[in-house]
Design an enzyme around this catalytic site. Structure first.
Site, PDB file in Angstrom:
ATOM      1  N   LYS A  42       0.877  -1.170   0.000  1.00  0.00           N
ATOM      2  CA  LYS A  42       0.000   0.000   0.000  1.00  0.00           C
ATOM      3  C   LYS A  42       0.912   1.215   0.000  1.00  0.00           C
ATOM      4  O   LYS A  42       1.675   1.431   0.940  1.00  0.00           O
ATOM      5  CB  LYS A  42      -0.898  -0.006   1.239  1.00  0.00           C
ATOM      6  CG  LYS A  42      -2.218   0.712   1.073  1.00  0.00           C
ATOM      7  CD  LYS A  42      -2.139   2.218   0.946  1.00  0.00           C
ATOM      8  CE  LYS A  42      -1.951   2.902   2.277  1.00  0.00           C
ATOM      9  NZ  LYS A  42      -1.751   4.378   2.100  1.00  0.00           N
ATOM     10  N   GLU A  63      -0.137   8.140   0.227  1.00  0.00           N
ATOM     11  CA  GLU A  63      -0.999   9.043  -0.531  1.00  0.00           C
ATOM     12  C   GLU A  63      -0.172  10.064  -1.331  1.00  0.00           C
ATOM     13  O   GLU A  63      -0.505  10.417  -2.452  1.00  0.00           O
ATOM     14  CB  GLU A  63      -1.925   9.837   0.408  1.00  0.00           C
ATOM     15  CG  GLU A  63      -2.917   9.011   1.188  1.00  0.00           C
ATOM     16  CD  GLU A  63      -2.375   8.467   2.517  1.00  0.00           C
ATOM     17  OE1 GLU A  63      -1.236   7.958   2.551  1.00  0.00           O
ATOM     18  OE2 GLU A  63      -3.123   8.525   3.503  1.00  0.00           O
ATOM     19  N   SER A 106       4.680   6.568  11.005  1.00  0.00           N
ATOM     20  CA  SER A 106       4.610   7.239  12.305  1.00  0.00           C
ATOM     21  C   SER A 106       4.359   6.246  13.438  1.00  0.00           C
ATOM     22  O   SER A 106       3.811   5.161  13.232  1.00  0.00           O
ATOM     23  CB  SER A 106       3.484   8.271  12.280  1.00  0.00           C
ATOM     24  OG  SER A 106       2.242   7.623  12.120  1.00  0.00           O
ATOM     25  N   VAL A 107       4.699   6.655  14.636  1.00  0.00           N
ATOM     26  CA  VAL A 107       4.461   5.842  15.828  1.00  0.00           C
ATOM     27  C   VAL A 107       2.959   5.612  15.988  1.00  0.00           C
ATOM     28  O   VAL A 107       2.512   4.498  16.296  1.00  0.00           O
ATOM     29  CB  VAL A 107       5.034   6.550  17.075  1.00  0.00           C
ATOM     30  CG1 VAL A 107       4.706   5.762  18.341  1.00  0.00           C
ATOM     31  CG2 VAL A 107       6.529   6.745  16.938  1.00  0.00           C
ATOM     32  N   THR A 160       0.479   5.571  13.756  1.00  0.00           N
ATOM     33  CA  THR A 160      -0.053   4.575  12.829  1.00  0.00           C
ATOM     34  C   THR A 160       0.539   3.195  13.130  1.00  0.00           C
ATOM     35  O   THR A 160      -0.149   2.178  13.006  1.00  0.00           O
ATOM     36  CB  THR A 160       0.220   4.999  11.371  1.00  0.00           C
ATOM     37  OG1 THR A 160      -0.378   6.291  11.168  1.00  0.00           O
ATOM     38  CG2 THR A 160      -0.368   4.016  10.389  1.00  0.00           C
ATOM     39  N   LEU A 192      -3.314 -12.076  15.500  1.00  0.00           N
ATOM     40  CA  LEU A 192      -2.110 -12.787  15.962  1.00  0.00           C
ATOM     41  C   LEU A 192      -1.133 -13.070  14.829  1.00  0.00           C
ATOM     42  O   LEU A 192      -0.662 -14.191  14.651  1.00  0.00           O
ATOM     43  CB  LEU A 192      -2.500 -14.090  16.673  1.00  0.00           C
ATOM     44  CG  LEU A 192      -3.215 -13.880  18.010  1.00  0.00           C
ATOM     45  CD1 LEU A 192      -3.743 -15.192  18.559  1.00  0.00           C
ATOM     46  CD2 LEU A 192      -2.276 -13.232  19.025  1.00  0.00           C
ATOM     47  N   GLU A 220       8.986   0.035  11.549  1.00  0.00           N
ATOM     48  CA  GLU A 220      10.113   0.966  11.504  1.00  0.00           C
ATOM     49  C   GLU A 220       9.505   2.348  11.684  1.00  0.00           C
ATOM     50  O   GLU A 220       8.868   2.870  10.772  1.00  0.00           O
ATOM     51  CB  GLU A 220      10.837   0.810  10.161  1.00  0.00           C
ATOM     52  CG  GLU A 220      12.307   1.116  10.248  1.00  0.00           C
ATOM     53  CD  GLU A 220      12.596   2.575  10.051  1.00  0.00           C
ATOM     54  OE1 GLU A 220      12.462   3.325  11.036  1.00  0.00           O
ATOM     55  OE2 GLU A 220      12.923   2.958   8.924  1.00  0.00           O
ATOM     56  N   GLY A 225       9.537   6.229  14.174  1.00  0.00           N
ATOM     57  CA  GLY A 225      10.270   7.497  14.155  1.00  0.00           C
ATOM     58  C   GLY A 225      11.602   7.471  14.866  1.00  0.00           C
ATOM     59  O   GLY A 225      12.087   6.439  15.315  1.00  0.00           O
ATOM     60  N   CYS A 230      13.589   9.387   9.317  1.00  0.00           N
ATOM     61  CA  CYS A 230      13.451   8.861  10.669  1.00  0.00           C
ATOM     62  C   CYS A 230      14.793   8.870  11.380  1.00  0.00           C
ATOM     63  O   CYS A 230      14.851   8.837  12.594  1.00  0.00           O
ATOM     64  CB  CYS A 230      12.880   7.449  10.620  1.00  0.00           C
ATOM     65  SG  CYS A 230      13.740   6.376   9.488  1.00  0.00           S
ATOM     66  N   GLU A 239       9.433  13.993  17.248  1.00  0.00           N
ATOM     67  CA  GLU A 239       9.956  13.949  15.882  1.00  0.00           C
ATOM     68  C   GLU A 239       9.304  15.068  15.058  1.00  0.00           C
ATOM     69  O   GLU A 239       8.086  15.193  15.034  1.00  0.00           O
ATOM     70  CB  GLU A 239       9.644  12.595  15.250  1.00  0.00           C
ATOM     71  CG  GLU A 239      10.188  12.474  13.838  1.00  0.00           C
ATOM     72  CD  GLU A 239      10.037  11.061  13.274  1.00  0.00           C
ATOM     73  OE1 GLU A 239       8.895  10.588  13.152  1.00  0.00           O
ATOM     74  OE2 GLU A 239      11.067  10.450  12.953  1.00  0.00           O
ATOM     75  N   LYS A 272      12.982   1.011  21.828  1.00  0.00           N
ATOM     76  CA  LYS A 272      11.966   1.907  22.403  1.00  0.00           C
ATOM     77  C   LYS A 272      10.858   2.164  21.366  1.00  0.00           C
ATOM     78  O   LYS A 272      10.514   1.248  20.609  1.00  0.00           O
ATOM     79  CB  LYS A 272      12.629   3.193  22.903  1.00  0.00           C
ATOM     80  CG  LYS A 272      13.769   2.917  23.903  1.00  0.00           C
ATOM     81  CD  LYS A 272      14.041   4.163  24.710  1.00  0.00           C
ATOM     82  CE  LYS A 272      15.406   4.649  24.772  1.00  0.00           C
ATOM     83  NZ  LYS A 272      15.692   5.888  25.379  1.00  0.00           N
ATOM     84  N   GLY A 306      10.543   1.279  17.055  1.00  0.00           N
ATOM     85  CA  GLY A 306      10.062   0.162  16.249  1.00  0.00           C
ATOM     86  C   GLY A 306      10.305  -1.204  16.839  1.00  0.00           C
ATOM     87  O   GLY A 306      10.772  -1.356  17.967  1.00  0.00           O
TER      88      GLY A 306
END
Ligand code: NAI
Ligand code: MG
Length: 495
Positions: free
Chosen positions: A186, A189, A239-240, A242, A254, A260, A262, A295, A397, A467, A470
């Site tokens: 995907k 945008e 982003s964190v 999302t 599951l 990956e 910020g 990032c 960020e 942290k 990611g």
């Protein structure tokens, strides 16, 4: 098939309103599209297909149909096909670079052409790893033969952002394909065309359904993709916020996720550092040529107090010398911000920084004067002085050309400041003291630590954060094995 064209405007038009599903370019089921603009002029360059759950169903079904035969193809032969993808993409670097500059506003010489070359190189690298999908034998008992084998996971969903779309897509799909999975991507945008052109080109080599690409917005297209019952793994860069949404949806099913996210990467400059080297490292580390939209951006520069003034002067001089302007012009060093929304985010932080008592905003470079770019999403790089850890600019960020220089008085204080962050992606230390360098490499809380250099991501080296930066690793053989295969243990009684 679309003929190779170096006119990126023509290519964006030709790709407008299309996605790539089951080997063919096709419009979304709904027929809906949305406009995509060139960030340097805001002129509309084409329309992206506004994919939704109906397109997700088609793409996942195609990937699922293609997967068994792809998995049965000998691993080395899959690798050879992926390596051929690398060769084909290398022959299209110029075209992909231009298209990327047009849709993202990144400068062609310093950014897009480099990115398109690395895109090809990532396919070449992973293409050579087909025979490395090995298991182990385990000496459990003389009467038993026990071994492990690596098996593909199935249909992999890859959700990618707009900042380095070609490269970030390659780091996901090349290893996923070599490992025997099929893929549905995907796109973001803001940058739908470059990656769609890649998908279209690779249909010359890959069987239909092996690599599908849809576009559309996050909740409308990305959401149903992650939630689809036949998607067995999700790999995401963005982003964190999302990342958390995707992680929750994956937890519901599951299935494994790689995230990956910020960063707020610190750069520690000790008083004994080679100043020229460190300043050059701050320019590349901060990704000024990409308007800081990375990032990994070295967005917290911690400098030992006696060196601060010289460091600021030298860094400002270097950034001042960079030319901001037409992304498609070879003379340009720095292009634009991706979108009005992202520019709004950058301006919000500039306002907060400027309003902080005691803070000083050192502005660098010059805005382009060409009236063609009057509406362009340009912003001058800024180096903040006088901000400390309590500032939102230190903790959050920004994803823009905004960095800060924070003085420190002792090495321990520098390490403590560097680690005072929710993020932990990359970190660097600049020093001529070997013991300090080695000590810092151990103490810095980051997935990627460098000493006296600031190299960008390399295909053969694992990359990923700790942290909130990611989960899991990208690039490298390790990432292919750990994140795109299941390990099965087989026990055989031999007597
Ligand atoms: P985002 O994380 O929202 O978008 C990245 C991708 O996720 C896009 O393809 C988007 O369509 C998709 N997405 C969004 N919401 C989704 C959902 N609910 N389900 C499934 N997919 C979804 O990032 P955005 O909004 O473009 O940028 C916001 C901030 O994120 C930036 O300012 C920057 O700080 C950070 N960012 C970090 C990146 C990195 O390289 N780690 C890349 C891009 C953004
Ligand atoms: Mg978002």
């Amino acid at each position: 098939m679309i003929q190779p064209v170096l006119d990126p405007y023509a290519l964006a038009k030709a790709l407008s309103g299309l996605q790539l599903i089951d080997g063919a370019l096709r419009p979304p089921a709904s027929g809906r599209t949305f406009d995509v603009a060139h960030p340097a002029t805001l002129a509309v360059i084409g329309q992206a297909a506004d994919g939704d759950a109906a397109d997700v169903d088609l793409a996942v079904a195609a990937a699922r149909r293609a997967q068994p035969a792809w998995a049965k193809t000998r691993a080395r032969d899959r690798g050879k096909l992926v390596a051929r993808c690398g060769e084909l993409l290398m022959a299209h670097v110029e075209e992909l670079a231009r298209l990327t500059s047009l849709e993202t506003g990144k400068a062609i010489r310093t950014e897009s052409r480099v990115e398109a070359g690395v895109l090809a190189d990532v396919f070449t690298f992973f293409g050579g790893l087909g025979s490395e999908l090995k298991g182990e034998t385990i000496p459990f008992h003389p009467d038993q033969l026990i071994f492990t084998q690596r098996e593909p996971i199935g249909v992999v969903a890859a959700i990618i952002p707009w900042n380095v779309p070609l490269l970030l897509m390659a780091l996901k799909i090349a290893p996923a394909l070599v490992a025997g999975n099929t893929v549905v991507v995907k796109s973001a945008e803001e940058a739908p065309f470059g990656v769609l052109r890649v998908a279209e080109l690779l249909q010359q080599i890959l069987p239909p359904g092996v690599f599908n690409l849809i576009s559309g917005d996050g909740p409308g297209a990305g959401g149903p993709l992650v939630a689809h019952k036949d998607v067995k793994k999700v790999t995401f860069t963005g982003s964190v916020e999302t990342g958390r949404i995707i992680s929750r949806a994956a937890a519901e099913k599951l299935i494994p996720v790689t995230l990956e996210l910020g960063g707020k990467s610190p750069m520690i400059v000790m008083g004994d550092a080679d100043l020229d080297l460190a300043v050059a490292g701050a320019v590349t580390g901060m990704r000024f040529t990409r308007q800081g939209q990375s990032c990994t951006a070295a967005s917290r520069i911690l400098v030992e107090r006696p060196l601060v003034e010289r460091f600021v002067t030298a860094l400002k001089a270097k950034v001042d010398a960079m030319v901001m302007g037409d992304p498609l012009d070879e003379r340009t060093d720095i292009g634009t911000i991706i979108s009005p929304r992202q520019l709004g985010t950058v301006r919000k932080y500039l306002t907060i920084g400027r309003a902080t008592p005691g803070a000083e905003a050192v502005e660098c470079s010059a805005m382009p004067t060409d009236p063609r770019f009057a509406e362009g999403l340009f912003v001058r790089p800024v180096i903040f002085l006088g901000l400390d850890r309590s500032s939102a600019l230190f903790q959050e960020e920004i994803f823009g050309p905004v960095t800060m220089i924070v003085p420190f008085d002792s090495y321990d204080e520098a390490i403590e400041l560097a680690n005072d962050s929710d993020f932990g992606l990359a970190a660097t230390i600049w020093t001529t003291n070997l013991h300090r360098a080695l000590d810092a490499a151990q103490r810095l809380e980051a997935g990627f630590v460098q000493v006296n250099q600031n190299l960008v991501v390399q295909p053969q080296l694992s990359y990923g954060g700790v942290k909130t930066s990611g989960l899991g690793k990208e690039a490298s053989l390790e990432a292919m094995l750990e994140h795109f295969t299941h390990k099965k243990t087989v026990l055989i009684r031999v007597r």
